[in-house]
Design a protein around this motif. Structure first.
Motif, PDB file in Angstrom:
ATOM      1  N   ASP A  90      15.152 112.447  85.675  1.00  0.00           N
ATOM      2  CA  ASP A  90      14.370 112.207  86.885  1.00  0.00           C
ATOM      3  C   ASP A  90      13.866 110.780  87.034  1.00  0.00           C
ATOM      4  O   ASP A  90      13.266 110.433  88.042  1.00  0.00           O
ATOM      5  CB  ASP A  90      13.180 113.172  86.940  1.00  0.00           C
ATOM      6  N   GLY A  91      14.085 109.947  86.034  1.00  0.00           N
ATOM      7  CA  GLY A  91      13.579 108.576  86.110  1.00  0.00           C
ATOM      8  C   GLY A  91      14.570 107.591  85.547  1.00  0.00           C
ATOM      9  O   GLY A  91      15.464 107.949  84.761  1.00  0.00           O
ATOM     10  N   ILE A  92      14.423 106.347  85.983  1.00  0.00           N
ATOM     11  CA  ILE A  92      15.304 105.279  85.510  1.00  0.00           C
ATOM     12  C   ILE A  92      14.464 104.056  85.187  1.00  0.00           C
ATOM     13  O   ILE A  92      13.424 103.811  85.807  1.00  0.00           O
ATOM     14  CB  ILE A  92      16.392 104.950  86.562  1.00  0.00           C
ATOM     15  N   ASP A 140      15.121 110.073  95.878  1.00  0.00           N
ATOM     16  CA  ASP A 140      16.196 110.088  96.877  1.00  0.00           C
ATOM     17  C   ASP A 140      17.192 108.951  96.677  1.00  0.00           C
ATOM     18  O   ASP A 140      17.973 108.626  97.565  1.00  0.00           O
ATOM     19  CB  ASP A 140      15.609 110.012  98.294  1.00  0.00           C
ATOM     20  N   ARG A 141      17.193 108.336  95.514  1.00  0.00           N
ATOM     21  CA  ARG A 141      18.144 107.250  95.251  1.00  0.00           C
ATOM     22  C   ARG A 141      19.540 107.818  95.008  1.00  0.00           C
ATOM     23  O   ARG A 141      19.705 108.891  94.421  1.00  0.00           O
ATOM     24  CB  ARG A 141      17.721 106.428  94.030  1.00  0.00           C
ATOM     25  N   ASP A 142      20.532 107.085  95.441  1.00  0.00           N
ATOM     26  CA  ASP A 142      21.914 107.423  95.155  1.00  0.00           C
ATOM     27  C   ASP A 142      22.222 106.941  93.743  1.00  0.00           C
ATOM     28  O   ASP A 142      22.352 105.739  93.506  1.00  0.00           O
ATOM     29  CB  ASP A 142      22.839 106.750  96.165  1.00  0.00           C
ATOM     30  N   VAL A 143      22.321 107.862  92.791  1.00  0.00           N
ATOM     31  CA  VAL A 143      22.494 107.464  91.392  1.00  0.00           C
ATOM     32  C   VAL A 143      23.846 106.789  91.150  1.00  0.00           C
ATOM     33  O   VAL A 143      24.048 106.177  90.097  1.00  0.00           O
ATOM     34  CB  VAL A 143      22.326 108.671  90.444  1.00  0.00           C
ATOM     35  N   HIS A 144      24.747 106.881  92.114  1.00  0.00           N
ATOM     36  CA  HIS A 144      26.059 106.244  91.984  1.00  0.00           C
ATOM     37  C   HIS A 144      26.091 104.855  92.632  1.00  0.00           C
ATOM     38  O   HIS A 144      27.154 104.242  92.728  1.00  0.00           O
ATOM     39  CB  HIS A 144      27.136 107.126  92.616  1.00  0.00           C
ATOM     40  N   LYS A 154      25.059  91.035  86.419  1.00  0.00           N
ATOM     41  CA  LYS A 154      24.879  91.772  87.662  1.00  0.00           C
ATOM     42  C   LYS A 154      25.745  93.013  87.584  1.00  0.00           C
ATOM     43  O   LYS A 154      26.960  92.918  87.388  1.00  0.00           O
ATOM     44  CB  LYS A 154      25.275  90.918  88.869  1.00  0.00           C
ATOM     45  N   GLY A 155      25.121  94.168  87.715  1.00  0.00           N
ATOM     46  CA  GLY A 155      25.871  95.409  87.610  1.00  0.00           C
ATOM     47  C   GLY A 155      25.471  96.394  88.684  1.00  0.00           C
ATOM     48  O   GLY A 155      24.476  96.212  89.393  1.00  0.00           O
ATOM     49  N   ASN A 156      26.254  97.443  88.802  1.00  0.00           N
ATOM     50  CA  ASN A 156      25.961  98.527  89.724  1.00  0.00           C
ATOM     51  C   ASN A 156      26.480  99.816  89.094  1.00  0.00           C
ATOM     52  O   ASN A 156      27.567  99.825  88.495  1.00  0.00           O
ATOM     53  CB  ASN A 156      26.637  98.299  91.081  1.00  0.00           C
ATOM     54  N   THR A 157      25.707 100.872  89.215  1.00  0.00           N
ATOM     55  CA  THR A 157      26.108 102.121  88.580  1.00  0.00           C
ATOM     56  C   THR A 157      27.400 102.691  89.156  1.00  0.00           C
ATOM     57  O   THR A 157      28.014 103.573  88.551  1.00  0.00           O
ATOM     58  CB  THR A 157      24.987 103.172  88.680  1.00  0.00           C
ATOM     59  N   SER A 158      27.831 102.191  90.299  1.00  0.00           N
ATOM     60  CA  SER A 158      29.127 102.604  90.842  1.00  0.00           C
ATOM     61  C   SER A 158      30.281 102.137  89.952  1.00  0.00           C
ATOM     62  O   SER A 158      31.396 102.647  90.059  1.00  0.00           O
ATOM     63  CB  SER A 158      29.314 102.039  92.256  1.00  0.00           C
ATOM     64  N   ASP A 179      29.888 108.110  84.437  1.00  0.00           N
ATOM     65  CA  ASP A 179      28.648 108.076  85.214  1.00  0.00           C
ATOM     66  C   ASP A 179      27.550 108.907  84.552  1.00  0.00           C
ATOM     67  O   ASP A 179      27.758 109.561  83.531  1.00  0.00           O
ATOM     68  CB  ASP A 179      28.887 108.493  86.670  1.00  0.00           C
ATOM     69  N   PHE A 180      26.352 108.855  85.147  1.00  0.00           N
ATOM     70  CA  PHE A 180      25.192 109.503  84.557  1.00  0.00           C
ATOM     71  C   PHE A 180      25.450 110.984  84.264  1.00  0.00           C
ATOM     72  O   PHE A 180      25.148 111.478  83.171  1.00  0.00           O
ATOM     73  CB  PHE A 180      23.981 109.388  85.490  1.00  0.00           C
TER      74      PHE A 180
END
Length: 202
Positions: free
Chosen positions: A78-80, A122-126, A141-145, A150-151
């Motif tokens: 539930d948290g990051i 409501d964040r898009d985890v991807h 610089k990164g992005n979970t996409s 994935d998570f």
């Protein structure tokens, strides 16, 4: 409380470290004594001459579970936070050469600086962007996409081998741009342009 870490979970980082992208998540662990909280400074240890930063997203487990199925994986975190996997690269290279485990290079005291957690609501985890800054300059610089695993996949995979418990952490991997640190350096971590972490190297 367990701290799981995932190696080579971004293609560009796997390339910069050499070798192929893993076919399955590469898991290692750190003890609770590795955590460094509240923006406290990190004191450069005497046992390494090549300390590296690796900035990454960190998940906090919110529900106990094992053998978690994909359709339920999102219910277990539930948290990051922004975390740094500090690595004694010279010790790691020596361990790799000899076929030894990596603990002394990855799991030493305060090797896991971490920010406060923010809600994922409501964040898009991807699609979560993050950056590592060194002395005011962006170095990662990164992005979970861009995650290889994935998570949700990590939740399912880890829970095959280890019971996930409330409060456990998962350092989900670092993008390209890792590099050395020296005394006097200042690290900063951002999630979607929000400064989350500051860590001075002393």
């Amino acid at each position: 409380m367990k701290i799981f870490c995932i190696g080579k979970n971004y293609v560009d980082h796997a390339a910069e470290m050499g070798g192929p992208v893993p076919e399955k998540p590469m898991i290692f662990m750190k003890p609770s004594t590795a955590l460094l909280t509240d923006n406290k400074p990190f004191y450069y240890p005497e046992f390494t001459q090549n300390l590296h930063y690796e900035g990454e997203m960190v998940l906090k487990i919110s529900k106990n579970g094992r053998h978690i199925q994909p359709e339920f994986a999102r219910d277990y975190y539930d948290g990051i936070a922004f975390g740094i996997d500090l690595t004694a690269r010279d010790l790691q290279d020596e361990c790799k050469t000899k076929g030894y485990p990596w603990e002394i290079a990855k799991a030493f005291d305060h090797s896991a600086p971490i920010s406060e957690f923010i809600s994922l609501d409501d964040r898009d985890v991807h699609n979560i962007s993050f950056e590592t800054h060194l002395n005011g300059k962006m170095v990662q610089k990164g992005n979970t996409s861009q995650l290889v695993f994935d998570f949700n996949y990590l939740i399912c995979y880890i829970s095959i081998f280890f019971k996930l418990q409330i409060g456990d952490l998962i350092y989900t991997g670092t993008p390209a741009g890792v590099g050395p640190l020296k005394i006097g350096d200042m690290l900063e971590g951002y999630i979607q342009n929000q400064k989350m972490l500051t860590c001075e190297i002393k």
